[in-house]
Motif scaffolding. Structure first.
Motif, PDB file in Angstrom:
ATOM      1  N   SER A 128      42.131 157.436  15.234  1.00  0.00           N
ATOM      2  CA  SER A 128      42.628 156.435  14.280  1.00  0.00           C
ATOM      3  C   SER A 128      43.077 155.168  15.010  1.00  0.00           C
ATOM      4  O   SER A 128      43.475 154.189  14.387  1.00  0.00           O
ATOM      5  N   LEU A 129      43.006 155.172  16.345  1.00  0.00           N
ATOM      6  CA  LEU A 129      43.412 153.986  17.106  1.00  0.00           C
ATOM      7  C   LEU A 129      42.360 152.876  17.046  1.00  0.00           C
ATOM      8  O   LEU A 129      42.603 151.758  17.454  1.00  0.00           O
ATOM      9  N   TRP A 130      41.151 153.224  16.588  1.00  0.00           N
ATOM     10  CA  TRP A 130      40.128 152.196  16.397  1.00  0.00           C
ATOM     11  C   TRP A 130      39.419 152.447  15.068  1.00  0.00           C
ATOM     12  O   TRP A 130      39.353 153.573  14.583  1.00  0.00           O
ATOM     13  N   VAL A 131      38.918 151.350  14.489  1.00  0.00           N
ATOM     14  CA  VAL A 131      38.370 151.435  13.136  1.00  0.00           C
ATOM     15  C   VAL A 131      36.897 151.834  13.136  1.00  0.00           C
ATOM     16  O   VAL A 131      36.462 152.691  12.386  1.00  0.00           O
ATOM     17  N   THR A 132      36.127 151.147  13.980  1.00  0.00           N
ATOM     18  CA  THR A 132      34.695 151.447  14.036  1.00  0.00           C
ATOM     19  C   THR A 132      34.166 151.152  15.438  1.00  0.00           C
ATOM     20  O   THR A 132      34.763 150.353  16.158  1.00  0.00           O
ATOM     21  N   PHE A 133      33.075 151.803  15.783  1.00  0.00           N
ATOM     22  CA  PHE A 133      32.426 151.539  17.068  1.00  0.00           C
ATOM     23  C   PHE A 133      30.986 151.164  16.782  1.00  0.00           C
ATOM     24  O   PHE A 133      30.215 151.967  16.263  1.00  0.00           O
ATOM     25  N   MET A 134      30.620 149.907  17.116  1.00  0.00           N
ATOM     26  CA  MET A 134      29.242 149.480  16.894  1.00  0.00           C
ATOM     27  C   MET A 134      28.538 149.233  18.232  1.00  0.00           C
ATOM     28  O   MET A 134      29.110 148.643  19.143  1.00  0.00           O
TER      29      MET A 134
END
Ligand code: AHR
Length: 322
Positions: A128-134
């Motif tokens: 939950s520390l990051w929203v998305t990884f692209m």
């Protein structure tokens, strides 16, 4: 957008709507601020990536605070802290290495600022520390390189001696490209990685390490697997200086598919490059806008990519954008 700012905006929005002003008109007035921490300028790929992010931000009307970390994690952590202090709306970054991000990402979360990962992943327990990884699937890139080699060498009977130029130690692409490649070649014991060392994704180090490989192994080397095109291009120089023919005496496989690799293939010096697209800017700006509009983003956005052997280089070259 941080928690406090979100609250203020929500309050203002409610007031404007009550006064009959549509929310869209209200929302249009505020320029989104994005803090982006880039790894550095280590490769042709990275330069194209930076350019893509800067031009897409301009195009999207997003205010970009851009920081170059010169390939140092400590500089990226400093930049993220400074974005938090400046209360930007969204933070995005391409992490130089996978580990060591927990503390600073917790600080961003506590400040209510969403974090987007671009190009490279982090290794943290709390997703939950990051929203998305692209970005690209580096494991699959390594597999594509391995599959190409297995097919190319299918009729070879003896050992196939491979030297490997790894990317930056501890970085996601170096870890995954190694793993993906090994996963495929281990299906046939004739494939042997006889030397493997980091070239830090740069031309200069790629050349230097290849010189050392050649000194130690000489004509025993059948294949070079480089984790990016820049290192392969540096290594090509070393191979030529050693009096050998790149792509003939030593088969060369690399990753990125930058223009420099196409030029090398058209000159008959590189056998194949696996695509890894740096053109993430437009996707990133769309994600930032979606976030600000309250939309939920998919946790993973994977870039579609191909593979280009030297035989198609001249035909493909005019279509290359980086
Ligand atoms: O993270 C992507 C990698 O980083 C590219 O393959 C390499 O060229 C760059 O420096």
């Amino acid at each position: 957008m941080n928690a406090q700012r979100r609250q203020v905006i929500a309050g203002l929005a409610a007031a404007t709507m009550a006064a009959g002003v549509p929310l869209a008109a209200f929302a249009q007035k505020k320029k989104i601020v994005l803090g982006f921490s880039q790894i550095g300028a280590e490769s042709e790929w990275r330069t194209a990536n930076t350019e893509s992010i800067k031009s897409a931000a301009k195009e999207a009307g997003i205010e970009l605070k851009f920081s170059d970390a010169q390939q140092k994690q400590e500089n990226q952590i400093k930049a993220i802290r400074s974005f938090i202090a400046q209360r930007v709306d969204v933070i995005a970054f391409s992490p130089v290495v996978e580990s060591g991000w927990e503390t600073v990402l917790r600080e961003a979360k506590a400040a209510g600022i969403p974090v987007i990962l671009t190009d490279r992943a982090v290794n943290v327990k709390d997703d939950s520390l990051w929203v998305t990884f692209m970005g690209s699937d580096f494991l699959e890139e390594g597999r594509k390189a391995g599959r190409w080699l297995v097919e190319k060498m299918k009729d070879v009977k003896g050992d196939v001696n491979i030297v490997e130029l790894q990317g930056t130690v501890g970085s996601a692409p170096a870890i995954d490209r190694k793993r993906g490649f090994e996963e495929i070649i281990k299906t046939d014991p004739k494939f042997k990685i006889i030397r493997s060392q980091t070239g830090d994704f740069t031309r200069a180090k790629g050349k230097e390490v290849m010189e050392a490989f050649l000194k130690a192994e000489g004509r025993k080397i059948n294949v070079l697997y480089a984790h990016n095109d820049d290192m392969a291009i540096g290594a090509i120089q070393a191979i030529e200086e050693a009096g050998l023919k790149p792509a003939q005496d030593i088969i060369i496989i690399s990753i990125d598919a930058v223009k420099g690799a196409f030029e090398a293939m058209m000159a008959g010096k590189l056998n194949v490059t696996v695509e890894c697209s740096p053109l993430l800017g437009p996707q990133l700006m769309q994600a930032v806008k979606d976030l600000m509009a309250g939309k939920t983003l998919p946790k993973r956005i994977v870039t579609e990519e191909g593979i280009f052997p030297m035989e198609v280089a001249a035909k493909e070259f005019p279509n290359r954008k980086y």
